[in-house]
Design an enzyme around this catalytic site. Structure first.
Site, PDB file in Angstrom:
ATOM      1  CB  CYS A   2      -0.768  -0.177   1.437  1.00  0.00           C
ATOM      2  SG  CYS A   2      -2.097  -1.392   1.325  1.00  0.00           S
ATOM      3  NE  ARG A  27       4.582   2.041  -1.062  1.00  0.00           N
ATOM      4  CZ  ARG A  27       5.291   2.259  -0.021  1.00  0.00           C
ATOM      5  NH1 ARG A  27       6.394   2.649  -0.005  1.00  0.00           N
ATOM      6  NH2 ARG A  27       4.917   1.701   1.236  1.00  0.00           N
ATOM      7  CD1 TRP A  71       0.402  -5.959  -3.285  1.00  0.00           C
ATOM      8  CD2 TRP A  71       0.236  -6.595  -1.364  1.00  0.00           C
ATOM      9  NE1 TRP A  71       0.786  -7.180  -3.313  1.00  0.00           N
ATOM     10  CE2 TRP A  71       0.988  -7.600  -2.065  1.00  0.00           C
ATOM     11  CE3 TRP A  71       0.233  -7.076  -0.118  1.00  0.00           C
ATOM     12  CZ2 TRP A  71       1.337  -8.909  -1.558  1.00  0.00           C
ATOM     13  CZ3 TRP A  71       0.366  -8.446   0.579  1.00  0.00           C
ATOM     14  CH2 TRP A  71       1.080  -9.052  -0.478  1.00  0.00           C
ATOM     15  CG  ASN A  97       1.071   0.819   4.401  1.00  0.00           C
ATOM     16  OD1 ASN A  97       0.684  -0.378   4.150  1.00  0.00           O
ATOM     17  ND2 ASN A  97       2.117   1.513   4.287  1.00  0.00           N
ATOM     18  N   GLY A  98      -1.464  -1.000   6.405  1.00  0.00           N
ATOM     19  CA  GLY A  98      -1.197  -1.860   7.491  1.00  0.00           C
ATOM     20  C   GLY A  98      -2.098  -2.912   7.762  1.00  0.00           C
ATOM     21  CD  GLU A 450      18.302 -12.760  -6.147  1.00  0.00           C
ATOM     22  OE1 GLU A 450      17.609 -13.358  -5.192  1.00  0.00           O
ATOM     23  OE2 GLU A 450      17.851 -11.865  -6.827  1.00  0.00           O
ATOM     24  CE  LYS A 454      15.385 -11.287  -8.380  1.00  0.00           C
ATOM     25  NZ  LYS A 454      15.435 -10.322  -7.431  1.00  0.00           N
ATOM     26  CD  GLU A 457      11.412 -11.408  -7.228  1.00  0.00           C
ATOM     27  OE1 GLU A 457      12.298 -11.127  -7.724  1.00  0.00           O
ATOM     28  OE2 GLU A 457      10.535 -11.026  -6.482  1.00  0.00           O
ATOM     29  CG  HIS A 473      21.445 -37.404  -2.070  1.00  0.00           C
ATOM     30  ND1 HIS A 473      21.670 -38.511  -1.619  1.00  0.00           N
ATOM     31  CD2 HIS A 473      22.399 -36.553  -2.201  1.00  0.00           C
ATOM     32  CE1 HIS A 473      23.005 -38.524  -1.425  1.00  0.00           C
ATOM     33  NE2 HIS A 473      23.305 -37.178  -2.017  1.00  0.00           N
ATOM     34  CE  LYS A 569      12.210  -2.443  -5.624  1.00  0.00           C
ATOM     35  NZ  LYS A 569      13.043  -3.456  -6.268  1.00  0.00           N
TER      36      LYS A 569
HETATM   37  C1  AGP Z   1      13.209  -9.245  -4.785  1.00  0.00           C
HETATM   38  O1  AGP Z   1      13.073  -9.351  -5.981  1.00  0.00           O
HETATM   39  C2  AGP Z   1      11.892  -9.452  -4.130  1.00  0.00           C
HETATM   40  N1  AGP Z   1      10.806  -8.550  -4.810  1.00  0.00           N
HETATM   41  C3  AGP Z   1      11.807  -9.155  -2.782  1.00  0.00           C
HETATM   42  O2  AGP Z   1      12.197 -10.863  -2.556  1.00  0.00           O
HETATM   43  C4  AGP Z   1      12.545  -8.513  -1.722  1.00  0.00           C
HETATM   44  O3  AGP Z   1      13.988  -8.939  -1.763  1.00  0.00           O
HETATM   45  C5  AGP Z   1      12.265  -8.633  -0.223  1.00  0.00           C
HETATM   46  O4  AGP Z   1      10.904  -8.463  -0.141  1.00  0.00           O
HETATM   47  C6  AGP Z   1      12.866  -7.928   0.622  1.00  0.00           C
HETATM   48  O5  AGP Z   1      12.756  -6.558   0.362  1.00  0.00           O
HETATM   49  P1  AGP Z   1      13.867  -5.513   0.986  1.00  0.00           P
HETATM   50  O6  AGP Z   1      15.274  -5.766   0.469  1.00  0.00           O
HETATM   51  O7  AGP Z   1      13.297  -4.063   0.421  1.00  0.00           O
HETATM   52  O8  AGP Z   1      13.878  -5.446   2.524  1.00  0.00           O
END
Ligand code: AGP
Length: 574
Positions: A2, A27, A71, A97-98, A450, A454, A457, A473, A569
């Site tokens: 949000c 965001r 969101w 927001n929350g 990682e 990526k 996502e 295994h 974000k």
């Molecule tokens: C990264 O591609 C993601 N969108 C997500 O995993 C992100 O890294 C995670 O939410 C942590 O965010 P931050 O680094 O802003 O704390």
């Protein structure tokens, strides 16, 4: 997650609030809305994008307004659930927001007064609760409502016939901008930076009153003095694909991170870490993967034991005490799980260091020390350049713990090689159809994790990361001609082992692609990485072809990589 924005002053509020919502779009959100104040509050909402909201809005000369990108948590992403929410008498509008944890209880209390809810959200409660309070002292009214809420309560309130915005902060970030033509509030500094360089960062449980000409902040009913800070965040440039641009910025980001580290690292901070009994690293998502790298480099270079925790699991971390040095990694500096972990560490007596990309983010205010990545604004939801910068920051920090200085030419070379890698692609059309595995041994397994994150996502496709030696295994049962395996190999010591893993995979007719710094490992096709001075630096490079692979596949599948579905974000709820 949000986003909140508000303005009161002498200019057109609709234009400013809409512009603020566009800035907050990155965001992540699923609906949006605006309330404009005046003699009668008018609310416009949509379950679509901010551009749809803008086209739905009528011309207005209102000079006060609040806006929100939502969101969904409580209730689906519908127009009815979009903020702002009005009180039962239509005289109060709020954005929030929350998550209100005691929402069922509060809802019952409100409904017992015969009030009917118009949405499925927890947030609507705030509008009714404020309207039920004595309106003669709005600060008191806001504080009374905030006291009833358990959980995160970042909210803005406007009233019919009133030019003030009442703001309350609890948990997520809420920042105020003090302008020439009015005052601004937003959950993100970026939304303020266009209008003013003077700001106030609210702390938890503070209430601010924004009039068109002044800002006052209160705590426990008393006005308090707040520092005026410099809003120094760079405005992101407008570009058609932020993720692409941000990957291309990796070489510059690395050099900026290098300079930032040596400019701001405090010897006292290093000394505390060196004398600690243990180091704990806490982070979420991509930053957690950087944390795993942090353990590798700190243990290898500085010989200090490190434990790494996922932010949301840190509540069960044991042995955290005044002999612990805790490092928190967060691109945004606003991730609720990570912030909760900082607070827990502090309450247990640990020394805290934040590694973040956003100066003046919440994490910098609550941590003992901060290191700012200076990678530049990262707008695409999927983290890219910030990850490379986090790795570098941890590498430099580990060297400092061992009393070593990394010279700039070493990192200049990494940046040059990173630049060269930008023009190499390992994308094939079959990858977009296949099941995908990323494998590696040692530090390469972390990069594989990682790479897989990526890919998931921004392509919405299954991808798994595995320690190469662990495949046999169990997971090798999945290998068939519909699989592609990306094999990472950056350490000569493991050449034999990774080569055997690749041949086992090929025997099951899966396709193989190598990302190798140690020459041929038997893959169908390979991308060879240039030589670096220190094997521990390879993760800064080996991730780049995987970031580009995710991006190319996303583009091929017609997905917008900057705004992947369901993701935000900054994840400001726990
Ligand atoms: C990264 O591609 C993601 N969108 C997500 O995993 C992100 O890294 C995670 O939410 C942590 O965010 P931050 O680094 O802003 O704390």
């Amino acid at each position: 997650m949000c986003g909140i924005v508000g303005y009161t002053g002498s200019k057109n509020a609709k234009d400013i609030v809409i512009e603020g919502l566009y800035t907050l779009e990155y965001r992540g959100y699923d609906s949006a809305g605006i309330a404009l104040g005046g003699n009668k509050i008018s609310v416009t909402k949509t379950s679509g994008r901010v551009s749809e909201l803008e086209s739905k809005m009528k011309e207005s000369d209102s000079t006060i307004g609040i806006g929100h990108t939502r969101w969904a948590t409580h209730g689906g992403p519908t127009t009815r659930n979009a903020h702002p929410h009005l009180s039962f008498n239509n005289k109060i509008a709020i954005v929030h927001n929350g998550i209100i944890e005691n929402c069922d209880l509060l809802k019952k209390e409100v409904m017992s007064h015969g009030i009917v809810f118009n949405s499925d959200t927890d947030s609507e409660i705030i509008a009714h609760l404020v309207a039920m309070e004595d309106q003669s002292d709005m600060v008191q009214a806001i504080e009374n409502v905030a006291a009833k809420i358990e959980g995160a309560a970042n909210f803005l309130v406007i009233r019919e016939g009133d030019n003030n915005i009442y703001c309350h902060k609890k948990n997520a970030a809420l920042n105020i901008g003090i302008g020439e033509d009015g005052n601004y509030v937003a959950s993100d500094m970026l939304a303020l930076a266009k209008h003013t360089k003077k700001g106030i960062v609210l702390s938890d449980d503070e209430t601010a009153v924004l009039t068109p000409t002044e800002v006052k902040v209160y705590k426990d009913g008393k006005e308090i003095k707040k520092d005026i800070i410099d809003i120094n965040c760079k405005e992101p440039k407008v570009c058609p694909c932020y993720m692409q641009a941000e990957i291309e910025e990796i070489p510059d980001a690395l050099l900026n991170t290098y300079d930032s580290f040596y400019k701001s690292i405090k010897q006292e901070c290093i000394a505390k870490a060196v004398s600690a009994e243990r180091i704990a690293i806490v982070a979420c998502g991509t930053a957690y993967h950087a944390g795993l790298y942090g353990k590798e480099v700190i243990e290898t270079i500085a010989n200090i034991p490190v434990d790494v925790f996922i932010g949301s699991e840190y509540d069960r971390a044991r042995f955290i005490n005044d002999k612990t040095f805790a490092i928190f990694i967060s691109q945004s500096g606003e991730t609720a799980d990570t912030l909760a972990a900082v607070n827990r560490s502090k309450s247990l007596g640990a020394t805290t260091l934040a590694i973040t990309n956003v100066a003046n983010s919440s994490i910098t205010f609550i941590s003992d020390y901060s290191l700012i990545l200076e990678a530049g604004p990262e707008i695409a939801v999927a983290a890219t350049k910030s990850y490379n910068s986090q790795l570098l920051m941890l590498y430099l920090f580990a060297n400092s713990l061992a009393g070593k200085v990394v010279t700039r030419d070493v990192i200049e070379n990494v940046a040059t090689q990173a630049n060269m890698l930008l023009s190499h692609s390992i994308f094939t059309e079959s990858i977009a159809k296949d099941n995908l595995f990323f494998i590696g041994k040692g530090i390469d397994e972390l990069s594989a994790m990682e790479g897989a994150l990526k890919f998931k996502e921004i392509t919405y496709k299954m991808a798994e990361a595995y320690a190469s030696g662990e495949l046999k295994h169990g997971t090798i049962a999945l290998m068939d001609p519909n699989c592609t395996v990306i094999a990472l190999a950056t350490n000569e010591d493991y050449k034999q082992k990774i080569t055997v893993s690749v041949s086992e995979i090929k025997a099951r007719k899966a396709k193989t692609i190598g990302i190798s710094a140690i020459g041929e490992i038997g893959c169908d096709i390979s991308l060879f990485l240039p030589k670096l001075e220190d094997v521990l630096l390879y993760p800064l490079l080996s991730i780049i072809p995987m970031q580009l692979l995710a991006l190319s596949t996303s583009n091929y599948l017609g997905i917008n990589p900057d705004k992947p579905r369901n993701l935000a974000k900054s994840v400001t709820v726990v």
